[in-house]
Structure formats: C-alpha cells, structure tokens
Design a protein around this motif. Structure first.
Motif, PDB file in Angstrom:
ATOM      1  N   THR A 137      48.602 -48.746  23.451  1.00  0.00           N
ATOM      2  CA  THR A 137      48.284 -48.946  22.028  1.00  0.00           C
ATOM      3  C   THR A 137      47.593 -50.281  21.777  1.00  0.00           C
ATOM      4  O   THR A 137      47.470 -50.706  20.630  1.00  0.00           O
ATOM      5  N   THR A 138      47.160 -50.959  22.826  1.00  0.00           N
ATOM      6  CA  THR A 138      46.384 -52.218  22.805  1.00  0.00           C
ATOM      7  C   THR A 138      47.198 -53.412  22.340  1.00  0.00           C
ATOM      8  O   THR A 138      46.637 -54.462  22.022  1.00  0.00           O
ATOM      9  N   LEU A 139      48.524 -53.314  22.311  1.00  0.00           N
ATOM     10  CA  LEU A 139      49.356 -54.458  21.919  1.00  0.00           C
ATOM     11  C   LEU A 139      49.589 -55.418  23.079  1.00  0.00           C
ATOM     12  O   LEU A 139      49.966 -56.564  22.858  1.00  0.00           O
ATOM     13  N   LEU A 140      49.356 -54.959  24.303  1.00  0.00           N
ATOM     14  CA  LEU A 140      49.444 -55.805  25.493  1.00  0.00           C
ATOM     15  C   LEU A 140      48.230 -55.532  26.370  1.00  0.00           C
ATOM     16  O   LEU A 140      47.830 -54.368  26.537  1.00  0.00           O
ATOM     17  N   ASP A 141      47.651 -56.581  26.931  1.00  0.00           N
ATOM     18  CA  ASP A 141      46.560 -56.404  27.895  1.00  0.00           C
ATOM     19  C   ASP A 141      47.133 -56.045  29.259  1.00  0.00           C
ATOM     20  O   ASP A 141      48.089 -56.683  29.717  1.00  0.00           O
ATOM     21  N   PRO A 142      46.569 -55.053  29.942  1.00  0.00           N
ATOM     22  CA  PRO A 142      47.009 -54.763  31.307  1.00  0.00           C
ATOM     23  C   PRO A 142      46.691 -55.923  32.245  1.00  0.00           C
ATOM     24  O   PRO A 142      45.715 -56.652  32.047  1.00  0.00           O
ATOM     25  N   THR A 143      47.530 -56.077  33.257  1.00  0.00           N
ATOM     26  CA  THR A 143      47.226 -57.054  34.302  1.00  0.00           C
ATOM     27  C   THR A 143      46.124 -56.530  35.210  1.00  0.00           C
ATOM     28  O   THR A 143      45.229 -57.264  35.625  1.00  0.00           O
ATOM     29  N   SER A 144      46.193 -55.222  35.504  1.00  0.00           N
ATOM     30  CA  SER A 144      45.157 -54.578  36.318  1.00  0.00           C
ATOM     31  C   SER A 144      45.201 -53.084  36.054  1.00  0.00           C
ATOM     32  O   SER A 144      46.075 -52.576  35.361  1.00  0.00           O
ATOM     33  N   GLY A 145      44.235 -52.390  36.627  1.00  0.00           N
ATOM     34  CA  GLY A 145      44.158 -50.947  36.434  1.00  0.00           C
ATOM     35  C   GLY A 145      43.297 -50.584  35.237  1.00  0.00           C
ATOM     36  O   GLY A 145      42.733 -51.456  34.559  1.00  0.00           O
ATOM     37  N   THR A 146      43.167 -49.290  34.988  1.00  0.00           N
ATOM     38  CA  THR A 146      42.323 -48.801  33.901  1.00  0.00           C
ATOM     39  C   THR A 146      43.122 -47.871  33.000  1.00  0.00           C
ATOM     40  O   THR A 146      44.059 -47.196  33.436  1.00  0.00           O
ATOM     41  N   ALA A 147      42.728 -47.827  31.729  1.00  0.00           N
ATOM     42  CA  ALA A 147      43.347 -46.923  30.764  1.00  0.00           C
ATOM     43  C   ALA A 147      42.333 -46.559  29.694  1.00  0.00           C
ATOM     44  O   ALA A 147      41.758 -47.445  29.050  1.00  0.00           O
ATOM     45  N   ALA A 148      42.113 -45.253  29.523  1.00  0.00           N
ATOM     46  CA  ALA A 148      41.290 -44.742  28.436  1.00  0.00           C
ATOM     47  C   ALA A 148      42.199 -43.965  27.494  1.00  0.00           C
ATOM     48  O   ALA A 148      42.951 -43.088  27.931  1.00  0.00           O
ATOM     49  N   VAL A 149      42.154 -44.299  26.211  1.00  0.00           N
ATOM     50  CA  VAL A 149      42.990 -43.664  25.199  1.00  0.00           C
ATOM     51  C   VAL A 149      42.090 -43.132  24.102  1.00  0.00           C
ATOM     52  O   VAL A 149      41.272 -43.888  23.542  1.00  0.00           O
ATOM     53  N   ALA A 150      42.222 -41.836  23.808  1.00  0.00           N
ATOM     54  CA  ALA A 150      41.372 -41.177  22.803  1.00  0.00           C
ATOM     55  C   ALA A 150      39.891 -41.424  23.101  1.00  0.00           C
ATOM     56  O   ALA A 150      39.085 -41.611  22.188  1.00  0.00           O
ATOM     57  N   GLY A 151      39.553 -41.454  24.384  1.00  0.00           N
ATOM     58  CA  GLY A 151      38.162 -41.585  24.785  1.00  0.00           C
ATOM     59  C   GLY A 151      37.612 -42.990  24.789  1.00  0.00           C
ATOM     60  O   GLY A 151      36.410 -43.177  24.999  1.00  0.00           O
ATOM     61  N   ARG A 152      38.472 -43.993  24.580  1.00  0.00           N
ATOM     62  CA  ARG A 152      38.006 -45.386  24.534  1.00  0.00           C
ATOM     63  C   ARG A 152      38.827 -46.246  25.498  1.00  0.00           C
ATOM     64  O   ARG A 152      40.010 -46.017  25.700  1.00  0.00           O
ATOM     65  N   ASP A 153      38.180 -47.264  26.054  1.00  0.00           N
ATOM     66  CA  ASP A 153      38.831 -48.147  27.016  1.00  0.00           C
ATOM     67  C   ASP A 153      39.704 -49.170  26.279  1.00  0.00           C
ATOM     68  O   ASP A 153      39.229 -49.854  25.366  1.00  0.00           O
ATOM     69  N   VAL A 154      40.968 -49.289  26.687  1.00  0.00           N
ATOM     70  CA  VAL A 154      41.892 -50.171  25.961  1.00  0.00           C
ATOM     71  C   VAL A 154      41.534 -51.646  26.133  1.00  0.00           C
ATOM     72  O   VAL A 154      41.896 -52.473  25.288  1.00  0.00           O
ATOM     73  N   ARG A 155      40.825 -51.991  27.200  1.00  0.00           N
ATOM     74  CA  ARG A 155      40.503 -53.396  27.438  1.00  0.00           C
ATOM     75  C   ARG A 155      39.199 -53.800  26.770  1.00  0.00           C
ATOM     76  O   ARG A 155      39.088 -54.900  26.219  1.00  0.00           O
TER      77      ARG A 155
END
Length: 323
Positions: A52-70
């Motif tokens: 939900t974009t409340l924390l930045d990942p340390t590594s790895g990838t995540a796409a949510v609803a077609g958009r990149d969280v980072r």
C-alpha cells in the motif's frame, strides 16, 4: 492486481538488522479475496504496508493495480482502498460529511462525491447515522464507515488490515456480510489480514500463510487443510468390548488412518481414526459397524482447521503464537 517477486523489508534495531520480510512472491488475480495469515511478527502487516506504499521495500519488486509501488506510489494509491487497524474518520466530523470530503480528496466532483457517499451509506446500513458525529458510532458502525471511506473512489483493489479486530461476534458477522455484498456489487479484489481463523476459512478464497517473513503455504482453505492427514472421525460406544470390535472394523476400512481405541471410563468408550474425506467414508463405516452388530452411541466428524495446517507446517499452533 498484485505481482511481487523477492520482496523484502529489513529494519535496523540498534546494531542489528531485523529481516521482517525475507523475499515473498505473491500473485493475486482480479476479483479474488485473499487472506494473509500468520502470527504477530510474521511479516504480514509489513508486507501489506509495502503493497500500500506506506513502507519502501528494501529489495525486490511489487506491482499493485498495474503500477510499481516504488516508482509510481501516487498512482498505486489512486487505484486502491486501504482500511488500516485504526479508525480513519475524524471524531467530530459528521458521517456523511466525512465520506463527502474523502470523495473530494480523491478528485471526485461534488455531485459524484455526494452520490457515492449516499450509496455506500445505504449499502452499509449507515444511512440512519449519516447526520451523527463519528464519535457517537458503535465499533461496528465505525468499521463500516472506514470501509465506506476506502471504497468511495471505487478502487479495483481493497486492503483490509484486521478489519474486525475488537468487534463482538455479531458485529464481526455483520461486517463480513457487508464486505461480501460490496464485492458482489463492484467486483472488488480484496486482500485482508486477520487473526480470526474462522474468518480466513470462510471469507477467503485463498490463504497465504506467512511465517518468519516468508510465504510458507498458498492455496484455498480446503487445499491447505488437505495437507493435514484427513478428517478425525470419533465413534462412541457404551461398552469397551464393542469399542475394541469397532477399532478392528475401522482398521480394515482405514488401515493407514491411525485407529485408536480410548477408554473414556464409565459409559463412554471412544474409537478415533483419521481418514481422507470423512463424510465419504462414514456411510461405509456405519454399515460395517451395523453388520458386525456393534451398537454405536454417537459419531462425530471433525475437519482439520487452519490452525492444524499451521501446526503441521511449523510445528506450533497459530493460536498459541498470537497469545
């Protein structure tokens, strides 16, 4: 709707690094209802906060609803609804005004914001309380208002973090009835965390079991419970001799089922066996007991629970971990 690969999150605590999430792969399709299940500290809330974009990942990838969280966090937030563990509405705001303001913040025009707010108030049985201040609502009403605020912009994906925590059983059941109805109405994809195993079992089509920052199981509740060896069938007899005879009959029908005869003392003697699909085995078992002239007092079939699944996977009880 969700696609992650090797998603991690580490925290610095003093001189130590805590690996809260250690590389999770998650795929959630449009329209699914998925539960993240795990004890406190397992990493499920941290995972939810990254999605939900409340924390930045340390590594790895995540796409949510077609958009990149980072790289596109604002676009992710436009496309999701999020109901956190705390209440989101202002204490002194009136219910209808709070929903209207939420709609405006998401860029809706005034007429659309009013209409959607009123529709949600009706759907969530909050219309009679629409003119009241938020502080006067019951716990169940406040949670339903939180969900309405997460849905006013009609997101395709709704995150619910412990949505029924602190509610009484009646309010919990009422809340889930409304979530089911909303999902049927809008086709919303729902991802939830919960400590209530019965909720995960009944409300979710899929369950992801998270432990020590890793996804250790992924499947429907029935698929996961199938990993535990079968259903427990309990047969009760008034006579110890009959119970022993029943154990012999059960051994022939379920040689791998771990049959045991228990002396309950007094008028109760029990035979227990593990079988796959107890409901299917039971008719044949009852016929065999009748043919052997064994007088059965009571019978019970108990399916494995999600806590049994967790115990099988980790060697400890999820309920004990939460306590």
């Amino acid at each position: 709707m969700i696609h992650t690969r090797e998603l991690t999150r580490h925290f610095r605590v003093g001189k130590e690094t805590v690996e809260a999430v250690r590389g999770v792969d998650i795929d959630v399709s449009e329209g699914e209802q998925v539960a993240l299940l795990g004890p406190n500290g397992a990493g499920k809330s941290t995972t939810l906060r990254m999605l939900t974009t409340l924390l930045d990942p340390t590594s790895g990838t995540a796409a949510v609803a077609g958009r990149d969280v980072r790289t596109e966090p604002a676009e992710v937030r436009r496309r999701i609804g999020f109901v956190g563990q705390g209440h989101g509405a202002g204490e002194e705001q009136r219910v209808r005004d709070e929903l209207y303001t939420q709609g405006l913040l998401y860029g809706l025009d005034r007429r659309t914001a009013r209409r959607r707010g009123d529709d949600l108030l009706e759907m969530l049985d909050l219309a009679p309380a629409s003119g009241r201040e938020v502080s006067t609502l019951s716990g169940g009403q406040r949670r339903r208002l939180d969900i309405a605020m997460g849905l006013v912009h009609r997101p395709g994906l709704l995150f619910l973090d412990e949505p029924s925590a602190g509610l009484d059983p009646h309010s919990r059941a009422n809340l889930w009835e409304h979530v089911v109805r909303l999902r049927a109405e809008f086709g919303t994809t729902v991802v939830l965390t919960t400590h209530y195993l019965d909720e995960a079992d009944s409300a979710a089509e899929r369950v992801l079991v998270i432990d020590h920052g890793l996804v250790i199981a992924d499947g429907t509740p029935d698929e996961l419970k199938g990993r535990v060896f079968g259903d427990l069938v309990s047969l009760t007899f008034a006579d110890q001799v009959q119970a022993r005879g029943a154990a012999e009959v059960a051994e022939r029908l379920a040689p791998d089922g771990g049959v045991e005869a228990l002396d309950g003392g007094g008028a109760h003697h029990e035979v227990r066996l593990r079988v796959q699909r107890g409901d299917a085995v039971l008719p044949e078992l009852l016929r065999a007991l009748d043919a052997a002239d064994l007088d059965l007092s009571a019978v019970q079939v108990q399916r494995p629970t999600l806590d049994d699944v967790f115990l099988t996977l980790t060697g400890r009880s999820l309920r004990e971990e939460d306590q």
